[in-house]
Design an enzyme around this catalytic site. Structure first.
Site, mmCIF file in Angstrom:
data_model
loop_
_atom_site.group_PDB
_atom_site.id
_atom_site.type_symbol
_atom_site.label_atom_id
_atom_site.label_comp_id
_atom_site.label_asym_id
_atom_site.label_seq_id
_atom_site.Cartn_x
_atom_site.Cartn_y
_atom_site.Cartn_z
ATOM 1 N N ASP A 187 0.850 -1.190 0.000
ATOM 2 C CA ASP A 187 0.000 0.000 0.000
ATOM 3 C C ASP A 187 0.888 1.242 0.000
ATOM 4 O O ASP A 187 1.869 1.309 0.748
ATOM 5 C CB ASP A 187 -0.898 0.005 1.240
ATOM 6 C CG ASP A 187 -2.049 0.992 1.112
ATOM 7 O OD1 ASP A 187 -3.066 0.623 0.513
ATOM 8 O OD2 ASP A 187 -1.913 2.120 1.617
ATOM 9 N N ASP A 218 -1.472 10.123 -9.982
ATOM 10 C CA ASP A 218 -1.344 9.120 -11.044
ATOM 11 C C ASP A 218 0.118 8.905 -11.419
ATOM 12 O O ASP A 218 0.549 7.771 -11.682
ATOM 13 C CB ASP A 218 -2.129 9.558 -12.286
ATOM 14 C CG ASP A 218 -3.635 9.440 -12.105
ATOM 15 O OD1 ASP A 218 -4.079 8.851 -11.089
ATOM 16 O OD2 ASP A 218 -4.372 9.958 -12.966
ATOM 17 N N GLU A 274 -4.582 2.352 -4.441
ATOM 18 C CA GLU A 274 -3.135 2.422 -4.231
ATOM 19 C C GLU A 274 -2.575 1.131 -3.652
ATOM 20 O O GLU A 274 -1.487 1.105 -3.093
ATOM 21 C CB GLU A 274 -2.790 3.602 -3.306
ATOM 22 C CG GLU A 274 -3.305 3.475 -1.883
ATOM 23 C CD GLU A 274 -4.708 4.028 -1.690
ATOM 24 O OE1 GLU A 274 -5.057 4.314 -0.532
ATOM 25 O OE2 GLU A 274 -5.448 4.169 -2.678
ATOM 26 N N HIS A 284 -4.698 15.012 -8.632
ATOM 27 C CA HIS A 284 -4.868 13.639 -9.098
ATOM 28 C C HIS A 284 -3.891 13.274 -10.211
ATOM 29 O O HIS A 284 -3.462 12.113 -10.313
ATOM 30 C CB HIS A 284 -6.310 13.420 -9.554
ATOM 31 C CG HIS A 284 -7.286 13.379 -8.418
ATOM 32 N ND1 HIS A 284 -7.357 12.318 -7.546
ATOM 33 C CD2 HIS A 284 -8.216 14.268 -7.991
ATOM 34 C CE1 HIS A 284 -8.292 12.538 -6.639
ATOM 35 N NE2 HIS A 284 -8.819 13.724 -6.883
ATOM 36 N N ASN A 341 -2.421 12.944 -3.127
ATOM 37 C CA ASN A 341 -3.376 13.554 -4.061
ATOM 38 C C ASN A 341 -3.705 14.992 -3.674
ATOM 39 O O ASN A 341 -3.840 15.870 -4.540
ATOM 40 C CB ASN A 341 -4.665 12.731 -4.103
ATOM 41 C CG ASN A 341 -4.586 11.575 -5.095
ATOM 42 O OD1 ASN A 341 -3.857 11.645 -6.077
ATOM 43 N ND2 ASN A 341 -5.331 10.519 -4.831
#
Length: 303
Positions: free
Chosen positions: A180, A197, A223, A193, A188
């Site tokens: 994780d 990404d 994630e 975002h 974020n």
């Protein structure tokens, strides 16, 4: 024509008749290093007769020299990570490739019990245009069903199927790692975002590049990522994850934010006798949450 000389370690996969095959023939070992190729294969990819390189090195050379396979992508490293994540994961695979000399090749890959790959290429350039476009559309649809569109590695369904196949195929039960990205919501919030990404893509590249070809990884959701190790025990798999954690800590994936770094938490488990897949994943998931509760940026091994 001078006969192709076949090394002893390759002869289990390649017969003299196959060596004289009119198309492309090559053998890669379990580390994905080219161990033998006929003249047609080497000439098509521009590989010197005495060169021994990995498949990834060959693809990078091909892309840089514009020889061999045509690779149309704005991000070669992401393409390479995605292609490597699918390579050698099935006993048999068939797909088409455009070559820079204008030929269209049908390639097959057969994986033996050692993890060695026999690759055979046949020229199918004479197929009609409609037939060719139909086959390309089929391949694109198949890839879309197996690949996470953002990161390019396996999606949840594909990595789950690989884990099931490992349980059925391997006498040495697999290890798994649940990973994780720490504090991803904060990432974020800080980077937006698009930046988030970019971090996911950076991590996927680091993850894939640190694995053996026998291992597999996929984006499990959001994630969270799953790794399936084949043929090694938990301590050896843990060492792979330790190297991954170090690589992640040193990564600076956002050029506009050179001070930005991130970390990961990992839970690992190895399948026990008569343990099912569900129980294995639960133990790895519990270990992951223990890593988070202990402060994140660490790896916990399930007992």
């Amino acid at each position: 024509m001078t006969p192709e000389i076949i090394p002893v370690e390759v002869s289990a996969l390649v017969s003299p008749a196959l060596a004289r095959h009119g198309g492309m023939v090559a053998v890669f070992d379990h580390d994905d290093r080219l161990r033998w190729a006929n003249t047609a294969y080497r000439e098509a990819l521009g590989i010197p007769a005495d060169a021994s390189m990995t498949w990834s090195e060959m693809m990078r050379r091909s892309h840089q020299s514009q020889m061999g396979a045509v690779i149309n992508t704005p991000d070669f490293e992401s393409w390479l990570a995605s292609a490597a994540s699918r390579r050698g994961k099935q006993p048999y695979r068939q797909f088409e490739v455009d070559l820079s000399d204008g030929r269209w090749m049908l390639l097959t890959q057969t994986v033996d019990e050692r993890g060695w790959i026999l690759c055979i290429g046949v020229d199918i350039s004479d197929l009609g245009r409609d037939h060719r476009e139909l086959r390309i559309a089929r391949d694109l649809a198949l890839r879309a069903s197996q690949v996470d569109p953002l990161t390019g590695i396996a999606n949840r369904a594909a990595i789950s199927n690989h884990l099931v196949a490992s349980f059925m195929r391997d006498s040495f039960k697999p290890c798994v790692a649940m990973i994780d990205l720490d504090h991803f919501k904060k990432i974020n919030d800080r980077l937006g975002h698009a930046g988030g990404d970019q971090v996911l893509k950076d991590f996927s590249r680091l993850l894939q590049s640190g694995l053996r070809r026998a291992d597999a990884c996929g984006r499990y959701g959001g994630e969270e990522f799953l790794v399936v190790f084949s043929g090694i025990d938990l301590p050896a798999a843990h060492e792979v994850m330790r190297r991954l954690q170090a690589a992640v800590k040193h990564s600076r994936p956002i050029s506009e934010a050179p001070d930005f770094s991130y970390s990961i938490s990992i839970g690992m488990a190895q399948a026990q006798p008569r343990e099912g897949i569900g129980a294995l994943l639960i133990r790895a998931d519990v270990a992951l949450y223990q890593a988070k509760d202990a402060g994140r940026d660490r790896c916990v091994l399930a007992h």
